[in-house]
Design a protein around this motif. Sequence first.
Motif, PDB file in Angstrom:
ATOM      1  N   GLU A   1      14.639 -55.536  27.246  1.00 11.17           N
ATOM      2  CA  GLU A   1      15.813 -55.128  26.492  1.00 11.17           C
ATOM      3  C   GLU A   1      15.998 -56.244  25.538  1.00 11.17           C
ATOM      4  O   GLU A   1      16.436 -55.522  24.180  1.00 11.17           O
ATOM      5  CB  GLU A   1      16.603 -54.739  27.671  1.00 11.17           C
ATOM      6  CG  GLU A   1      17.886 -53.897  27.159  1.00 11.17           C
ATOM      7  CD  GLU A   1      19.017 -53.540  28.033  1.00 11.17           C
ATOM      8  OE1 GLU A   1      18.499 -53.762  29.572  1.00 11.17           O
ATOM      9  OE2 GLU A   1      20.117 -53.543  27.682  1.00 11.17           O
TER      10      GLU A   1
ATOM     11  N   GLU B   1      21.893 -64.938  25.106  1.00 11.21           N
ATOM     12  CA  GLU B   1      20.786 -63.765  24.894  1.00 11.21           C
ATOM     13  C   GLU B   1      19.583 -64.492  24.355  1.00 11.21           C
ATOM     14  O   GLU B   1      18.454 -64.226  25.014  1.00 11.21           O
ATOM     15  CB  GLU B   1      21.495 -62.772  24.035  1.00 11.21           C
ATOM     16  CG  GLU B   1      22.456 -62.196  24.856  1.00 11.21           C
ATOM     17  CD  GLU B   1      22.951 -60.880  23.825  1.00 11.21           C
ATOM     18  OE1 GLU B   1      22.548 -60.745  22.669  1.00 11.21           O
ATOM     19  OE2 GLU B   1      23.830 -60.050  24.515  1.00 11.21           O
TER      20      GLU B   1
ATOM     21  N   ARG C   1      20.390 -59.560  31.126  1.00  9.21           N
ATOM     22  CA  ARG C   1      19.957 -58.166  30.821  1.00  9.21           C
ATOM     23  C   ARG C   1      18.135 -58.616  31.140  1.00  9.21           C
ATOM     24  O   ARG C   1      17.905 -59.665  30.992  1.00  9.21           O
ATOM     25  CB  ARG C   1      20.263 -57.509  29.748  1.00  9.21           C
ATOM     26  CG  ARG C   1      21.780 -56.981  29.779  1.00  9.21           C
ATOM     27  CD  ARG C   1      22.190 -56.103  28.645  1.00  9.21           C
ATOM     28  NE  ARG C   1      22.165 -56.887  27.566  1.00  9.21           N
ATOM     29  CZ  ARG C   1      22.154 -56.702  26.250  1.00  9.21           C
ATOM     30  NH1 ARG C   1      21.968 -55.531  26.062  1.00  9.21           N
ATOM     31  NH2 ARG C   1      22.137 -57.517  25.179  1.00  9.21           N
ATOM     32  N   SER C   2      17.603 -57.276  31.143  1.00  7.52           N
ATOM     33  CA  SER C   2      16.051 -57.569  30.966  1.00  7.52           C
ATOM     34  C   SER C   2      15.647 -58.477  30.048  1.00  7.52           C
ATOM     35  O   SER C   2      15.955 -57.984  28.957  1.00  7.52           O
ATOM     36  CB  SER C   2      15.367 -56.414  31.702  1.00  7.52           C
ATOM     37  OG  SER C   2      15.152 -55.731  30.325  1.00  7.52           O
TER      38      SER C   2
END
Length: 409
Positions: A203, A285, A199-200
């Motif tokens: 974020e 992440e 994801r970005s």
Amino acid sequence: EEKGRFRILVLMSDTGGGHRASAQALEAAFQKLYPGATDICTVDFWKSVAGFPFHNFPQQYSYCAKRPFLWRFLYMWAKFRPTRALTEFAFSLFCHSKVRRYFEAAEADLIISVHPLVNTLSLSVLAYMRDLYGRPTPPYVTVVTDLGGAHPTWFDGRADLTFVPSEPLQEMALENGVQEDRIRMLGLPIRSSFWEESRSIDELRKELGMALHVPTVLLVGGGDGVGGIGAIADAIAVKIAEEVGTSGGQLVVVCGKNKKLLEQMRARSWPVAVILKGFVNNMSEWMAACDILCSKAGPGTIAEAWIRGLPIILTGFLPGQEEGNVQLVTESGSGEFHASPAAIAACAARWVSDPELRGAVAGRATSMGRPSSSIEIARDVWQLGQTRLREREAFRLRMLQTPVQHVPN
Ligand code: UDP
């Protein structure tokens, strides 16, 4: 009648974290590609199959890995031909019949090895079973879970396929008697959280409680917390503050399983923003949310950092098996190796303060990444398995149709 699932036996051992991680990555890839079609059994070969006197390998490994001198000695012992032959003889003497009984009971359609020390013994047992029963045994594939260098025991020309992650290991497979058409170079099997784009970064940083727009160093300690990351964290934080000011950079420290170290680090104050973590389950992440990775030269960590396009600072390596990883990183220009906390911190600060330089290294890291390796390996393994299954079935039918010969008295 319902068609049975394709049975895969995965041979691994918890000597270090990498073998189990690779086994899990492959299992996830089979589930994704062929949902419900496989039945996968992963077993600790030394603990649960070979047994006494080798059942304590996982504990012994962890003891030796913390003692470089002993480690190097054992590594060379298993590499040097005469001593290696002696070891294989002992394996065979104590474990041959146990392994055979296990293989017979498992009734696998295919065997995958993700461990260097199980191959010679397992392939000898399979050859013995073919002679004994006069019928084909399941195909055997080896998936090498080391990266830039590997122990020769990984390679055995009798394996049906050998998967290697890099050119140096492809060379090594060839040198150790594996035929070229039985080698596949597809990268290290990496777990599913790294298969997709992340994801970005904004974020992720919000979610992880990080400062948003500052270059961030991710420092990862070894699985056991070896490697003196306390001193390295300290040096990096001080140097970054010097170079770009107290709010110009950020440091994330993942201490792994070392709880004491985590407490010590939490108790002190830091010159830049620091986030301290124990063992994290969302490494993909954290890597996607950071800009630079700093870690010992573990194969999994390096391959993951490449997928996430992180410039890498290597801080240490296990003698023998991880030296090749250092070479691969430095020669590909995707990172640097520094041994002292001061030199590590200087490199981190250089990359933190120079986005252009950092971007160039990151680009080379990205080009080394193989996010679909697990899927590609599983696909090749499946194809081999299906072909052999048909061949074995045809053999079985032929045997059933062959009239019994009556020998005259
Ligand atoms: N790892 C993790 N969380 C942590 C620390 C490490 O998930 O808090 C993972 C890391 O991402 C890598 C593995 O543990 O996948 C370590 O494997 P590697 O091959 O780098 O080193 P090993 O410890 O197996 O020698």
